[in-house]
Scaffold this active site. Structure first.
Site, PDB file in Angstrom:
ATOM      1  N   ARG A 128       0.806  -1.234   0.000  1.00 38.63           N
ATOM      2  CA  ARG A 128       0.000   0.000   0.000  1.00 38.63           C
ATOM      3  C   ARG A 128       0.835   1.278   0.000  1.00 38.63           C
ATOM      4  NH1 ARG A 128      -3.244  -2.988   3.763  1.00 38.63           N
ATOM      5  NH2 ARG A 128      -4.961  -3.967   2.620  1.00 38.63           N
ATOM      6  N   LYS A 150       4.211  11.198 -11.660  1.00 39.19           N
ATOM      7  CA  LYS A 150       3.351  10.348 -12.506  1.00 39.19           C
ATOM      8  C   LYS A 150       4.055   9.005 -12.686  1.00 39.19           C
ATOM      9  CE  LYS A 150       0.724  13.554 -15.384  1.00 39.19           C
ATOM     10  NZ  LYS A 150       0.499  14.032 -16.770  1.00 39.19           N
ATOM     11  N   GLU A 192      11.840  17.104 -25.221  1.00 36.80           N
ATOM     12  CA  GLU A 192      11.120  17.487 -23.994  1.00 36.80           C
ATOM     13  C   GLU A 192      11.718  18.760 -23.383  1.00 36.80           C
ATOM     14  OE1 GLU A 192       8.379  15.951 -23.143  1.00 36.80           O
ATOM     15  OE2 GLU A 192       8.502  13.836 -23.723  1.00 36.80           O
ATOM     16  N   LYS A 234       9.255  22.495 -14.529  1.00 32.54           N
ATOM     17  CA  LYS A 234       8.360  21.381 -14.211  1.00 32.54           C
ATOM     18  C   LYS A 234       7.982  21.414 -12.727  1.00 32.54           C
ATOM     19  CE  LYS A 234       6.816  16.847 -14.811  1.00 32.54           C
ATOM     20  NZ  LYS A 234       6.842  15.568 -15.480  1.00 32.54           N
ATOM     21  N   GLU A 244      -2.959  17.574 -12.389  1.00 28.13           N
ATOM     22  CA  GLU A 244      -3.299  17.973 -13.761  1.00 28.13           C
ATOM     23  C   GLU A 244      -4.759  18.410 -13.908  1.00 28.13           C
ATOM     24  OE1 GLU A 244      -1.152  15.825 -16.886  1.00 28.13           O
ATOM     25  OE2 GLU A 244      -2.915  16.016 -18.143  1.00 28.13           O
ATOM     26  N   ARG A 248      -0.879  21.874 -15.636  1.00 30.00           N
ATOM     27  CA  ARG A 248       0.029  20.748 -15.913  1.00 30.00           C
ATOM     28  C   ARG A 248      -0.245  20.125 -17.285  1.00 30.00           C
ATOM     29  NH1 ARG A 248       2.246  15.982 -11.832  1.00 30.00           N
ATOM     30  NH2 ARG A 248       3.575  15.006 -13.412  1.00 30.00           N
ATOM     31  N   ASN A 252       1.755  18.521 -22.018  1.00 35.81           N
ATOM     32  CA  ASN A 252       1.426  17.590 -23.099  1.00 35.81           C
ATOM     33  C   ASN A 252       1.505  18.244 -24.480  1.00 35.81           C
ATOM     34  OD1 ASN A 252       0.692  15.143 -21.606  1.00 35.81           O
ATOM     35  ND2 ASN A 252      -0.848  16.477 -20.701  1.00 35.81           N
ATOM     36  N   HIS A 255       1.887  16.176 -27.633  1.00 36.74           N
ATOM     37  CA  HIS A 255       1.714  14.768 -27.277  1.00 36.74           C
ATOM     38  C   HIS A 255       0.505  14.121 -27.950  1.00 36.74           C
ATOM     39  CE1 HIS A 255       4.914  15.578 -24.492  1.00 36.74           C
ATOM     40  NE2 HIS A 255       4.821  14.402 -23.906  1.00 36.74           N
ATOM     41  N   HIS A 259       1.264  11.069 -29.940  1.00 39.80           N
ATOM     42  CA  HIS A 259       0.684   9.797 -29.517  1.00 39.80           C
ATOM     43  C   HIS A 259       0.111   9.045 -30.723  1.00 39.80           C
ATOM     44  CE1 HIS A 259      -2.788   7.359 -28.124  1.00 39.80           C
ATOM     45  NE2 HIS A 259      -1.922   6.985 -27.220  1.00 39.80           N
ATOM     46  N   HIS A 273       9.581   8.023 -28.131  1.00 43.52           N
ATOM     47  CA  HIS A 273       8.576   8.952 -27.594  1.00 43.52           C
ATOM     48  C   HIS A 273       8.960  10.411 -27.881  1.00 43.52           C
ATOM     49  CE1 HIS A 273       5.605  10.641 -24.859  1.00 43.52           C
ATOM     50  NE2 HIS A 273       6.568  11.287 -24.228  1.00 43.52           N
TER      51      HIS A 273
HETATM   52  P1  NAD Z   1      13.943   4.185 -21.546  1.00 44.56           P
HETATM   53  O1  NAD Z   1      13.787   4.149 -20.097  1.00 44.56           O
HETATM   54  O2  NAD Z   1      13.437   3.022 -22.330  1.00 44.56           O
HETATM   55  O3  NAD Z   1      15.474   4.413 -21.896  1.00 44.56           O
HETATM   56  C1  NAD Z   1      15.862   4.432 -23.249  1.00 44.56           C
HETATM   57  C2  NAD Z   1      16.997   3.441 -23.512  1.00 44.56           C
HETATM   58  O4  NAD Z   1      18.209   3.996 -23.033  1.00 44.56           O
HETATM   59  C3  NAD Z   1      16.846   2.096 -22.831  1.00 44.56           C
HETATM   60  O5  NAD Z   1      17.278   1.089 -23.706  1.00 44.56           O
HETATM   61  C4  NAD Z   1      17.824   2.178 -21.646  1.00 44.56           C
HETATM   62  O6  NAD Z   1      18.351   0.925 -21.279  1.00 44.56           O
HETATM   63  C5  NAD Z   1      18.884   3.080 -22.186  1.00 44.56           C
HETATM   64  N1  NAD Z   1      19.598   3.876 -21.217  1.00 44.56           N
HETATM   65  C6  NAD Z   1      19.070   4.546 -20.159  1.00 44.56           C
HETATM   66  N2  NAD Z   1      20.010   5.296 -19.590  1.00 44.56           N
HETATM   67  C7  NAD Z   1      21.148   5.104 -20.273  1.00 44.56           C
HETATM   68  C8  NAD Z   1      22.459   5.629 -20.173  1.00 44.56           C
HETATM   69  N3  NAD Z   1      22.781   6.553 -19.262  1.00 44.56           N
HETATM   70  N4  NAD Z   1      23.399   5.192 -21.060  1.00 44.56           N
HETATM   71  C9  NAD Z   1      23.063   4.302 -22.037  1.00 44.56           C
HETATM   72  N5  NAD Z   1      21.855   3.790 -22.192  1.00 44.56           N
HETATM   73  C10 NAD Z   1      20.901   4.195 -21.321  1.00 44.56           C
HETATM   74  O7  NAD Z   1      13.257   5.469 -22.213  1.00 44.56           O
HETATM   75  P2  NAD Z   1      13.078   7.001 -21.771  1.00 44.56           P
HETATM   76  O8  NAD Z   1      13.064   7.761 -23.029  1.00 44.56           O
HETATM   77  O9  NAD Z   1      14.009   7.387 -20.688  1.00 44.56           O
HETATM   78  O10 NAD Z   1      11.613   7.001 -21.134  1.00 44.56           O
HETATM   79  C11 NAD Z   1      10.480   6.731 -21.920  1.00 44.56           C
HETATM   80  C12 NAD Z   1       9.349   6.359 -20.978  1.00 44.56           C
HETATM   81  O11 NAD Z   1       9.088   7.473 -20.130  1.00 44.56           O
HETATM   82  C13 NAD Z   1       8.046   6.042 -21.697  1.00 44.56           C
HETATM   83  O12 NAD Z   1       7.509   4.863 -21.150  1.00 44.56           O
HETATM   84  C14 NAD Z   1       7.155   7.236 -21.385  1.00 44.56           C
HETATM   85  O13 NAD Z   1       5.796   6.887 -21.319  1.00 44.56           O
HETATM   86  C15 NAD Z   1       7.686   7.638 -20.027  1.00 44.56           C
HETATM   87  N6  NAD Z   1       7.426   9.046 -19.666  1.00 44.56           N
HETATM   88  C16 NAD Z   1       6.889   9.284 -18.448  1.00 44.56           C
HETATM   89  C17 NAD Z   1       6.649  10.585 -18.035  1.00 44.56           C
HETATM   90  C18 NAD Z   1       6.111  10.850 -16.654  1.00 44.56           C
HETATM   91  O14 NAD Z   1       5.751  12.004 -16.352  1.00 44.56           O
HETATM   92  N7  NAD Z   1       6.069   9.865 -15.775  1.00 44.56           N
HETATM   93  C19 NAD Z   1       6.989  11.658 -18.872  1.00 44.56           C
HETATM   94  C20 NAD Z   1       7.553  11.383 -20.114  1.00 44.56           C
HETATM   95  C21 NAD Z   1       7.767  10.053 -20.511  1.00 44.56           C
HETATM   96  N1  GLY Z   2       5.033  14.386 -18.546  1.00 44.93           N
HETATM   97  C1  GLY Z   2       3.857  15.129 -18.307  1.00 44.93           C
HETATM   98  C2  GLY Z   2       3.615  15.378 -16.866  1.00 44.93           C
HETATM   99  O1  GLY Z   2       4.399  15.040 -16.016  1.00 44.93           O
HETATM  100  O2  GLY Z   2       2.598  15.920 -16.546  1.00 44.93           O
END
Ligand code: NAD
Ligand code: GLY
Length: 375
Positions: A128, A150, A192, A234, A244, A248, A252, A255, A259, A273
């Site tokens: 929890r 998030k 971003e 942010k 949001e 907030r 997007n 996006h 998307h 992404h």
């Molecule tokens: P990811 O976590 O898949 O990382 C991208 C790739 O880079 C992976 O293969 C990873 O192993 C590699 N990697 C990571 N750090 C590294 C480093 N320092 N050196 C070498 N390789 C490295 O992708 P991402 O772009 O970081 O994140 C995308 C995800 O984030 C999506 O699922 C998206 O939905 C999510 N997201 C969430 C929010 C939020 O507010 N929570 C906002 C934007 C995106």
């Molecule tokens: N990545 C969008 C948010 O955090 O609201």
């Protein structure tokens, strides 16, 4: 040792009794134990990471915890978006239970947005709710996903559909780890960064017009400047609108279009992404100009900055083009911001001035997409 190495930049996220800090600078992973020990009173943690990051940075983090007297074990997951699934969540929760973590312990997320989102969600529901900290290792995670609470997993019906708001106790954004990031991932994260200037800070956008090439080239000083500025924006937005309900949603920008393109390309390696967000922001600015909300000059300038970072700005550049207008519109109707099937878009009056447009009329949008090359 440079000054920023001993004194990281600190950005507060003002959320009352859940407030926390984002520390930004070089060399932070090597000092993770010392920088996190005060939020780990039991002096133990489990580090959740993926195999790529474990190979590159896992030993540094484990050594840093050992040095600070924090007992740390590591759970290594497969890299890639498919890990952010119900199966990935079940596996992670089972492995956390096997580590006999209890509510007084703290989980450490070491990786990109996939690891941060999955680990954060596991932390939100594990017994929890248990505390976690974020050690983001991609540019995207440092400027966006690791800050703001998030957390989510994907389902076959769409991305990030199952999740929770769960704020980390601290975030360490180590600029040095970005040196090992593939350049394509760095560019995707840069989309971003540009987003913050485009959505609400023209001066930052203008700064990126001159310093952006250094950021994309991995220059540590330029990266530190860009990450800190983005995180400050942010943090301010999240502190004002954590759930949001209003502002907030501006995060997007690009996006909804992005998307739709990610859905067309299968949410995989064909279109990252951030690349979808880059193309989506270009489309959002051109659509804003098309509808007479924003000047053509500002739209062109926004698109030039996105293209200068090596990001796509047109439908024709997206693998699988041409796309069908109806299919793109149908994906846009399924976006999380859509209400009752009505499309929501973030539109621009100018660079740095955006708003949330609800119930976007599908006719003009379809005409616009056709002019952009959809069939
Ligand atoms: P990811 O976590 O898949 O990382 C991208 C790739 O880079 C992976 O293969 C990873 O192993 C590699 N990697 C990571 N750090 C590294 C480093 N320092 N050196 C070498 N390789 C490295 O992708 P991402 O772009 O970081 O994140 C995308 C995800 O984030 C999506 O699922 C998206 O939905 C999510 N997201 C969430 C929010 C939020 O507010 N929570 C906002 C934007 C995106
Ligand atoms: N990545 C969008 C948010 O955090 O609201």
């Amino acid at each position: 040792m440079s000054d920023t190495s001993t004194n990281p930049r600190r950005v507060p996220v003002g959320l009352g009794d859940r407030a926390y800090e984002v520390l930004i600078g070089p060399g932070l992973l090597a000092r993770a134990g010392a920088l996190l020990a005060d939020v780990m009173p039991r002096r133990r943690t489990v580090v959740v990471t993926d195999a790529t990051v474990a190979g590159l940075h896992g030993d540094t983090v484990l050594a840093a915890f050992a040095q600070a007297g924090v007992a740390a074990r590591m759970i290594v997951l497969p890299p890639g978006e498919q890990t952010k699934s119900f199966e990935g969540l079940a596996d992670l929760c089972d492995r956390l239970l096997a580590e006999t973590l209890d509510r007084g312990d703290v989980i450490t997320a070491l990786g990109g947005g996939v690891i941060g989102d999955l680990t954060g969600f596991a932390a939100a529901i594990y017994k929890r709710g248990i505390d976690f900290v974020q050690l983001p290792t991609t540019l995207l995670a440092q400027v966006d996903s690791a800050v703001g609470g998030k957390t989510a997993i994907d389902t076959p019906r769409g991305k990030n559909l199952i999740g929770a708001f769960h704020q980390p106790r601290r975030v360490l954004a180590d600029i040095d780890v970005l040196a090992t990031l593939p350049v394509r991932e760095l560019r995707a994260g840069y989309a971003e960064v540009l987003k913050y200037g485009l959505l609400g800070d023209r001066a930052f956008f203008e700064g990126l017009e001159s310093r952006g090439p250094d950021v994309v080239a991995g220059d540590p000083a330029a990266l530190t400047w860009a990450v800190e500025h983005a995180v400050r924006m942010k943090a301010e937005i999240v502190a004002e609108d954590e759930r949001e309900a209003g502002r907030r949603a501006l995060l997007n920008l690009g996006h909804t279009f992005g998307h739709a393109l990610e859905a067309e390309t299968g949410f995989g390696g064909d279109l990252l992404h951030g690349e979808g967000v880059g193309a989506g922001m270009a489309l959002a600015f051109r659509y804003s100009a098309d509808r007479g909300h924003c000047s053509g000059q500002d739209a062109d300038r926004a698109v030039r900055a996105i293209a200068a970072a090596g990001l796509p700005t047109t439908l024709a550049e997206i693998p699988g083009a041409p796309f069908r207008v109806e299919t793109l519109i149908s994906h846009m109707r399924q976006d999380k911001k859509a209400e009752g099937g009505d499309i929501t878009l973030i539109l621009a009056r100018a660079i740095g001035e955006t708003w949330v447009e609800k119930a976007v009329a599908p006719g003009p949008l379809a005409d616009f997409l056709a002019r952009e090359g959809a069939i």
